[in-house]
Design an enzyme around this catalytic site. Structure first.
Site, PDB file in Angstrom:
ATOM      1  N   ARG A  10     -13.944  -1.381  12.846  1.00  9.49           N
ATOM      2  CA  ARG A  10     -13.517  -1.128  12.054  1.00  9.49           C
ATOM      3  C   ARG A  10     -13.685  -0.452  10.085  1.00  9.49           C
ATOM      4  NH1 ARG A  10      -8.403  -5.127   9.879  1.00  9.49           N
ATOM      5  NH2 ARG A  10      -9.749  -7.095  10.501  1.00  9.49           N
ATOM      6  N   GLU A  58       4.005   8.136  13.804  1.00  9.03           N
ATOM      7  CA  GLU A  58       2.533   8.553  14.503  1.00  9.03           C
ATOM      8  C   GLU A  58       2.217  10.107  14.979  1.00  9.03           C
ATOM      9  OE1 GLU A  58       2.781   4.225  14.116  1.00  9.03           O
ATOM     10  OE2 GLU A  58       4.200   6.054  15.196  1.00  9.03           O
ATOM     11  N   ASP A 117      -1.714 -10.989  17.598  1.00 14.06           N
ATOM     12  CA  ASP A 117      -0.866  -9.819  17.009  1.00 14.06           C
ATOM     13  C   ASP A 117       0.252  -9.467  18.915  1.00 14.06           C
ATOM     14  OD1 ASP A 117      -1.219  -9.788  15.107  1.00 14.06           O
ATOM     15  OD2 ASP A 117      -2.111  -7.265  14.885  1.00 14.06           O
TER      16      ASP A 117
END
Length: 315
Positions: A10, A58, A117
């Site tokens: 990323r 999104e 997460d």
């Protein structure tokens, strides 16, 4: 393997986007309120007028990107893999894939290495979803060097594409001075005659570790980096099957619909027979925990790859 500090793909994405922004004013970036996490903040800082924060919407973001692409821009759409491919699937399919628009869906935090997460934010179905869309290119880079070059390649490619990116820092295995990324062309990182490991994403470095372990036992393993899942390098798969007679696939994705499926489909289509064993997430959801602990728990390790090769060669 290159000896350098591990880097998350990323990070590579954000850095390369910022470079592309200076080189091509048609490059625009859309994000879903996650610019700090997806690293599109690097582009946003330099080109705020070409960075659009669409909020946690999104599906709307992908539709906006489709419009921008129809107007001649090159939109890079960014969010977590779970939300980019899951929540916005209909828009990707109907607004981007069906009209074959030049939109790049670049999803970070893919796989179970998202870590704490947990299962709702981890995504092991994304490759399956994206490779099922007609005309969609699917790329899963192994390291910083490859991710950076993949971003550039997709900026030049005309058509819809999915780029899978990770949160976890991974080893740099490719030399930026000599490596050349080419869509749809696998890279043989190590030669071997006894078996082949075809790996993608962060599992490539683990495949190299496994091959090194097995070499100490006198087992010579070919390691193939399949960075492009679609279009798959069928020639590399067929050659591996014919020349080594044994294949293990390794991916941080579900065993269903990802690299393992693509490799098996390619072999059947080519009329080649060869045993294939997967190292993958075995039809399960992820869970919360440290990234490396989760990779260990789900068997996505160098030792797991090595053991699969041993088991195959024992039959």
């Amino acid at each position: 393997m290159m000896q350098t500090k591990p880097i998350a793909t990323r990070e590579s994405y954000g850095r390369t986007l910022a470079q592309l922004g200076a080189e091509n004013n048609k490059v625009v970036v859309l994000d879903a309120d996650l610019a700090e996490s997806t690293k599109t903040c690097m582009f946003q800082e330099k080109f705020p007028e070409r960075h659009f924060d669409c909020g946690i919407a999104e599906a709307n973001m992908v539709s906006i990107a489709a419009g921008l692409a129809a107007a001649g821009m090159i939109p890079f759409v960014s969010s977590f893999a779970m939300f980019a491919t899951g929540r916005a699937y209909e828009q990707i399919r109907n607004s981007v894939g069906y009209p074959h628009l030049n939109v790049k869906i670049c999803a970070s935090h893919a796989g179970i290495s998202v870590g704490e997460d947990g299962a709702t934010h981890q995504c092991v179905e994304d490759i399956a979803l994206m490779r099922g869309i007609p005309g969609m290119v699917v790329v899963n880079p192994a390291d910083d060097t490859e991710a950076s070059q993949a971003v550039r390649a997709l900026a030049e490619y005309k058509g819809p594409a999915y780029l899978r990116l990770g949160r976890l820092a991974v080893p740099v295995i490719n030399d930026p001075e000599s490596y050349h990324f080419k869509l749809g062309r696998a890279v043989t990182l190590r030669e071997g005659k006894d078996a082949t490991v075809i790996a993608t994403g962060l599992m490539v470095a683990r495949a190299l570790e496994a091959a090194e372990q097995l070499a100490q036992e006198g087992i010579q393993v070919r390691v193939v980096n399949m960075h492009t899942i679609k279009p798959l390098d069928v020639e590399a798969v067929v050659s591996a099957a014919k020349e080594t007679g044994c294949i293990v696939t390794a991916e941080e994705h579900s065993v269903i619909g990802g690299l393992y499926s693509a490799v098996c489909e390619a072999m059947v289509g080519a009329g080649v027979s060869c045993p294939v064993s997967p190292v993958a997430v075995m039809d399960a959801f992820g869970q919360s925990g440290p990234a490396n602990d989760l990779l260990e728990y789900y068997g996505l390790t160098a030792e797991a790859i090595a053991q699969k090769v041993r088991e195959r060669l024992a039959h």
